[in-house]
Design a protein around this motif. Structure first.
Motif, PDB file in Angstrom:
ATOM      1  N   PRO A  44      72.735  86.714  25.782  1.00 29.34           N
ATOM      2  CA  PRO A  44      72.536  88.095  26.263  1.00 29.34           C
ATOM      3  C   PRO A  44      72.095  88.119  27.735  1.00 29.34           C
ATOM      4  N   TYR A  45      72.582  89.105  28.479  1.00 34.99           N
ATOM      5  CA  TYR A  45      72.213  89.293  29.875  1.00 34.99           C
ATOM      6  C   TYR A  45      71.719  90.717  30.074  1.00 34.99           C
ATOM      7  N   GLY A  46      70.848  90.863  31.048  1.00 33.60           N
ATOM      8  CA  GLY A  46      70.393  92.198  31.415  1.00 33.60           C
ATOM      9  C   GLY A  46      71.407  92.847  32.350  1.00 33.60           C
ATOM     10  N   SER A  47      72.225  93.757  31.824  1.00 35.96           N
ATOM     11  CA  SER A  47      73.313  94.323  32.625  1.00 35.96           C
ATOM     12  C   SER A  47      72.803  95.250  33.729  1.00 35.96           C
ATOM     13  N   GLU A  48      71.511  95.637  33.659  1.00 33.88           N
ATOM     14  CA  GLU A  48      71.005  96.529  34.690  1.00 33.88           C
ATOM     15  C   GLU A  48      70.650  95.803  35.977  1.00 33.88           C
ATOM     16  N   GLN A  49      70.606  94.460  35.959  1.00 32.50           N
ATOM     17  CA  GLN A  49      70.246  93.704  37.153  1.00 32.50           C
ATOM     18  C   GLN A  49      71.511  93.284  37.899  1.00 32.50           C
ATOM     19  N   SER A  50      71.533  93.579  39.182  1.00 35.87           N
ATOM     20  CA  SER A  50      72.728  93.270  39.986  1.00 35.87           C
ATOM     21  C   SER A  50      72.962  91.768  40.108  1.00 35.87           C
ATOM     22  N   CYS A  51      71.872  91.002  40.104  1.00 37.45           N
ATOM     23  CA  CYS A  51      72.033  89.549  40.226  1.00 37.45           C
ATOM     24  C   CYS A  51      72.787  88.986  39.027  1.00 37.45           C
ATOM     25  N   THR A  52      72.473  89.513  37.830  1.00 37.59           N
ATOM     26  CA  THR A  52      73.136  89.025  36.624  1.00 37.59           C
ATOM     27  C   THR A  52      74.593  89.446  36.596  1.00 37.59           C
ATOM     28  N   ILE A 116      75.892  79.060  46.491  1.00 37.56           N
ATOM     29  CA  ILE A 116      74.721  78.838  47.344  1.00 37.56           C
ATOM     30  C   ILE A 116      74.231  80.160  47.920  1.00 37.56           C
ATOM     31  N   ALA A 117      75.189  81.022  48.328  1.00 34.74           N
ATOM     32  CA  ALA A 117      74.804  82.336  48.865  1.00 34.74           C
ATOM     33  C   ALA A 117      74.063  83.162  47.798  1.00 34.74           C
ATOM     34  N   TRP A 118      74.521  83.060  46.524  1.00 37.08           N
ATOM     35  CA  TRP A 118      73.840  83.787  45.450  1.00 37.08           C
ATOM     36  C   TRP A 118      72.408  83.264  45.279  1.00 37.08           C
ATOM     37  N   LEU A 119      72.253  81.936  45.316  1.00 37.30           N
ATOM     38  CA  LEU A 119      70.916  81.367  45.162  1.00 37.30           C
ATOM     39  C   LEU A 119      69.988  81.813  46.286  1.00 37.30           C
ATOM     40  N   VAL A 120      70.518  81.842  47.507  1.00 40.01           N
ATOM     41  CA  VAL A 120      69.688  82.252  48.643  1.00 40.01           C
ATOM     42  C   VAL A 120      69.269  83.715  48.504  1.00 40.01           C
ATOM     43  N   GLN A 121      70.208  84.543  48.003  1.00 45.14           N
ATOM     44  CA  GLN A 121      69.936  85.981  47.963  1.00 45.14           C
ATOM     45  C   GLN A 121      69.139  86.407  46.732  1.00 45.14           C
ATOM     46  N   TYR A 122      69.411  85.790  45.555  1.00 46.60           N
ATOM     47  CA  TYR A 122      68.867  86.322  44.318  1.00 46.60           C
ATOM     48  C   TYR A 122      67.871  85.412  43.587  1.00 46.60           C
ATOM     49  N   TYR A 123      67.776  84.122  43.969  1.00 44.42           N
ATOM     50  CA  TYR A 123      67.011  83.202  43.129  1.00 44.42           C
ATOM     51  C   TYR A 123      65.545  83.627  43.010  1.00 44.42           C
ATOM     52  N   GLN A 124      64.941  84.029  44.093  1.00 42.30           N
ATOM     53  CA  GLN A 124      63.536  84.445  44.044  1.00 42.30           C
ATOM     54  C   GLN A 124      63.339  85.811  43.380  1.00 42.30           C
ATOM     55  N   PRO A 125      64.090  86.861  43.798  1.00 45.64           N
ATOM     56  CA  PRO A 125      63.804  88.182  43.213  1.00 45.64           C
ATOM     57  C   PRO A 125      64.339  88.368  41.807  1.00 45.64           C
ATOM     58  N   CYS A 126      65.366  87.586  41.390  1.00 39.98           N
ATOM     59  CA  CYS A 126      65.983  87.813  40.082  1.00 39.98           C
ATOM     60  C   CYS A 126      65.022  87.411  38.970  1.00 39.98           C
ATOM     61  N   SER A 127      64.838  88.273  37.983  1.00 39.17           N
ATOM     62  CA  SER A 127      63.917  88.010  36.873  1.00 39.17           C
ATOM     63  C   SER A 127      64.621  87.415  35.658  1.00 39.17           C
ATOM     64  N   ASP A 128      65.963  87.322  35.702  1.00 43.38           N
ATOM     65  CA  ASP A 128      66.734  86.771  34.581  1.00 43.38           C
ATOM     66  C   ASP A 128      66.711  85.244  34.692  1.00 43.38           C
ATOM     67  N   VAL A 129      65.848  84.579  33.917  1.00 43.27           N
ATOM     68  CA  VAL A 129      65.678  83.133  34.005  1.00 43.27           C
ATOM     69  C   VAL A 129      66.952  82.396  33.619  1.00 43.27           C
ATOM     70  N   THR A 130      67.667  82.928  32.585  1.00 47.04           N
ATOM     71  CA  THR A 130      68.902  82.265  32.148  1.00 47.04           C
ATOM     72  C   THR A 130      69.928  82.253  33.259  1.00 47.04           C
ATOM     73  N   ALA A 131      70.079  83.384  33.920  1.00 49.28           N
ATOM     74  CA  ALA A 131      71.055  83.480  35.011  1.00 49.28           C
ATOM     75  C   ALA A 131      70.688  82.533  36.141  1.00 49.28           C
ATOM     76  N   LYS A 132      69.405  82.445  36.453  1.00 49.12           N
ATOM     77  CA  LYS A 132      68.976  81.571  37.544  1.00 49.12           C
ATOM     78  C   LYS A 132      69.258  80.101  37.227  1.00 49.12           C
ATOM     79  N   ASN A 133      68.958  79.670  35.983  1.00 47.90           N
ATOM     80  CA  ASN A 133      69.195  78.271  35.612  1.00 47.90           C
ATOM     81  C   ASN A 133      70.686  77.937  35.576  1.00 47.90           C
ATOM     82  N   VAL A 134      71.495  78.865  35.061  1.00 48.67           N
ATOM     83  CA  VAL A 134      72.946  78.646  35.016  1.00 48.67           C
ATOM     84  C   VAL A 134      73.501  78.518  36.426  1.00 48.67           C
TER      85      VAL A 134
END
Length: 534
Positions: A44-52, A116-134
C-alpha cells in the motif's frame, strides 16, 4: 575466436564469451522485476503524497525497461551459444542485439539520474518509509550495474581495434600501400599498448632510461608474437584445456604401443631404455656429481638474505641479527668485504657468509659483492674457495645479440638481455680489478694459481654461461655451472663450443630450460589447431 567488431572497432572479447554475462544480468533483472512488481502492486502507498505518486510512476516505467532487458539478454545468450569457437558466422547477429541493449542502457542511465534527483528532492521530506527504501535500493542497484558494464567495456577495449578493422578491409581490397601503412600503425599501437601494461605492472620499480628501453623491447617482442592472431583471452584458456587433453591422449597412445621404446615422460624414470644415468660407482662421474651439488651452494648464496631466511625460517633472523653491525659493532662477518649497494646493515653480505659458515665451509672467503640491480645490470659476488682452490664468480639472478668475443668459431649469438648483463659484469670486474684482488688475496696459499668457476641459477645461469664466453680468452681453464638455464639462450654454434666448459643442470620437469621462442611458436600453432578442430 576473432574479437567482436562493434562501432567499426575490434574488441578484446569474442561473441561466444557473452553467455555467462548475459545470464548473470538476466537473473539479476528477473529478481528486480519480481521485487519491483511486488512493491508496486502488492504494497500500500499513500496516494496523497506527491513523492509516492512520482516514485510509482517512475517504477512502472522502469518495469518496461526490465522487460526489454530480459528480452535482449535472452537473445544474446541464444545467439552466443551458436556456432563454434572459430565458426562465428551463426553469431553475427549478436552485435545488433548488443546495439539495442546499449540503447536500453542509455535509458537506464537516464532513469538512474532521475532516481538520484528524486532522492535529493524527496528523501528528507517524504514520510513514506517504504517509498524511500525502494527508491534508495533501486538507485544503488541500477548504478552498480551501469558501473559494471562500463568497467567491462574498459577491460575489453582494444586501442588498436579500429586500425585492425581497417587493415582487414584493405587486405580484402588488396590496397598494398594502405595495407603496409595500416600494418605498421597496428604493430606500433600494439607495442605501445604492451609497453603501457608493463609500466603499469612495474610501476613500483625505479624509472631509468635503460629500463624504459627494455620495456620497449619486451613490448615489441609481445606485439610481434601476437601480431597475426585475432584471439581473445577466453579462447586461449579454452585452447590450453583442449591442448592438454590432446597431449595427454597422445602420450598415453605412445606409451601403449607394443614396439615403443619410450618408458615415461619426464617422471624421474628412464625416458627410454637407452637413457644414460651417472654411474656413481665411477670415481670420475661421482666427482662431477659432487661438484654440481657443491657449486649449487654458491648459486643459492647469491640470492642474499631473502633466500637465507627462506631456508632458515626458524633461526635465520636471529643468526643474521647476532652478526649485524647495526646490533654488534665491528661484526667479523662484514669485515674485509667490498660491497656495493647493500642495505644499511649489510644483510646480503652477512647472509652470504652465514650461508657458507652454516655448512662448515670456512675456507670460502667473500671478496666482492654487488647488490646493484637494474635492467641489464645484474647482482653478483666473487669468492675465493681455498678448499677447491678456485675463485667463484656467482651471478644472482627475444632478441639475439652477437657475442662480443674475438676469433669466433662460427655464428655465436646469445639472448640479447643476457649478453648485456654479462657485458656489465665483465666491465665491472675489469674496472674494479675484482678478479685480480681475488687471485692475489692470499699469495701464501697460492691463490694466483687457482682456477675460475662461474655459477648461476635460472636467469643468472644464462648470464653465467655467456660471461664464460667473455672471460675464457683470459682464463682458458674456467668452468661454468649453469643451473636451470632458460631455453633459447645460445645459437647452435655457440652451444656446441660451450660443451667443453659449461655444464647445464636441469631438475625434473622444470619448464624454464625447455622453452624458447621456437617452442612458443610451436605452442601457438598447436593452440590454433585444437581450436580449429573444436
Amino acid at each position: 575466436m576473432p574479437g567482436m567488431v562493434m562501432f567499426r572497432r575490434r574488441w578484446s572479447v569474442g561473441s561466444d564469451d557473452l553467455v555467462l554475462p548475459a545470464l548473470f544480468l538476466f537473473l539479476l533483472h528477473c529478481i528486480w522485476l519480481v521485487v519491483l512488481s511486488v512493491v508496486l502492486f502488492g504494497l500500500p502507498y499513500g496516494s496523497e503524497q506527491s513523492c509516492t505518486v512520482t516514485l510509482v510512476d517512475h517504477g512502472r516505467g522502469y518495469l518496461g525497461i526490465l522487460v526489454s532487458c530480459l528480452i535482449c539478454e535472452s537473445a544474446v545468450m541464444w545467439q552466443s551459444m551458436r556456432g563454434s569457437i572459430l565458426y562465428t558466422q551463426p553469431r553475427e547477429a549478436v552485435q545488433y542485439v548488443l546495439y539495442i541493449r546499449l540503447a536500453i542502457l542509455v535509458v537506464e542511465l537516464v532513469y538512474a539520474v532521475v532516481g538520484i534527483a528524486w532522492l535529493v528532492q524527496y528523501y528528507q521530506p517524504c514520510s513514506d518509509v517504504t517509498a524511500k527504501n525502494v527508491a534508495l535500493g533501486f538507485v544503488a542497484c541500477n548504478w552498480m550495474v551501469i558501473f559494471s558494464v562500463c568497467f567491462t567495456l574498459m577491460c575489453t577495449f582494444d586501442p588498436t581495434g579500429r586500425t585492425f578493422v581497417k587493415l582487414k578491409a584493405t587486405r580484402r581490397r588488396q590496397r598494398n600501400l594502405n595495407t603496409y601503412t595500416l600494418r605498421h600503425r597496428l604493430e606500433e599501437g600494439q607495442a605501445n599498448s604492451w609497453s603501457r601494461r608493463l609500466k603499469f605492472f612495474m610501476c613500483c620499480s625505479r624509472a631509468q632510461d635503460t629500463q624504459s628501453d627494455a620495456y620497449s623491447e619486451v613490448a615489441s617482442l609481445f606485439a610481434e608474437f601476437f601480431r597475426d592472431l585475432d584471439i581473445v583471452p577466453s579462447d586461449i584458456i579454452a585452447g590450453l584445456v583442449f591442448l592438454r587433453q590432446r597431449q595427454r591422449s597422445k602420450r598415453f597412445s605412445i606409451l601403449d604401443q607394443a614396439n615403443n621404446d619410450i618408458l615415461a615422460f619426464l617422471s624421474g624414470m628412464p625416458v627410454t631404455r637407452n637413457t644414460k644415468y651417472l654411474d656413481l660407482k665411477n670415481s670420475t662421474e661421482k666427482g662431477m656429481y659432487k661438484e654440481v651439488c657443491y657449486y649449487m651452494l654458491f648459486a643459492l648464496a647469491a640470492y642474499g638474505w631473502p633466500m637465507y631466511l627462506m631456508r632458515k625460517p626458524a633461526c635465520g633472523l636471529c643468526r643474521l641479527a647476532s652478526s649485524c653491525p647495526c646490533v654488534v659493532n665491528g661484526s667479523r662477518l662484514s669485515q674485509s668485504v667490498t660491497g656495493e649497494e647493500d642495505n644499511c646493515c649489510g644483510c646480503n653480505v652477512l647472509a652470504i657468509r652465514r650461508h657458507f659458515l652454516d655448512r662448515e665451509l670456512k675456507q670460502v672467503h667473500i671478496v666482492y659483492t654487488s647488490c646493484h640491480d637494474a635492467v641489464y645490470e645484474t647482482p653478483f659476488f666473487v669468492a675465493v674457495d681455498h678448499g677447491t682452490k678456485k675463485d667463484a664468480l656467482t651471478d644472482l639472478t627475444g632478441d639475439s645479440e652477437r657475442l662480443p668475443v674475438e676469433e669466433q668459431q662460427g655464428n655465436w649469438l646469445g639472448h640479447k638481455g643476457m649478453v648485456y648483463s654479462a657485458e656489465y659484469i665483465k666491465k665491472k670486474l675489469e674496472q674494479e680489478m675484482i678478479l685480480s684482488q681475488a687471485f692475489g688475496r692470499d699469495l701464501g696459499k697460492g691463490t694466483m694459481h687457482y682456477g675460475l668457476v662461474i655459477v648461476g641459477h635460472s636467469l643468472g645461469a644464462d648470464t653465467a654461461a655467456i660471461l664464460s664466453f667473455l672471460l675464457r680468452p683470459q682464463y682458458p681453464s674456467l668452468q661454468c655451472y649453469s643451473y636451470s638455464p632458460p631455453g633459447g639462450l645460445l645459437s647452435e654454434d655457440a652451444m656446441e663450443y660451450s660443451k667443453d666448459f659449461v655444464t647445464s643442470v636441469v631438475l625434473g620437469k622444470d619448464l624454464v630450460p625447455r622453452i624458447g621462442l621456437s617452442q612458443l611458436e610451436g605452442f601457438r600453432r598447436h593452440l590454433l589447431e585444437v581450436l580449429q578442430k573444436s
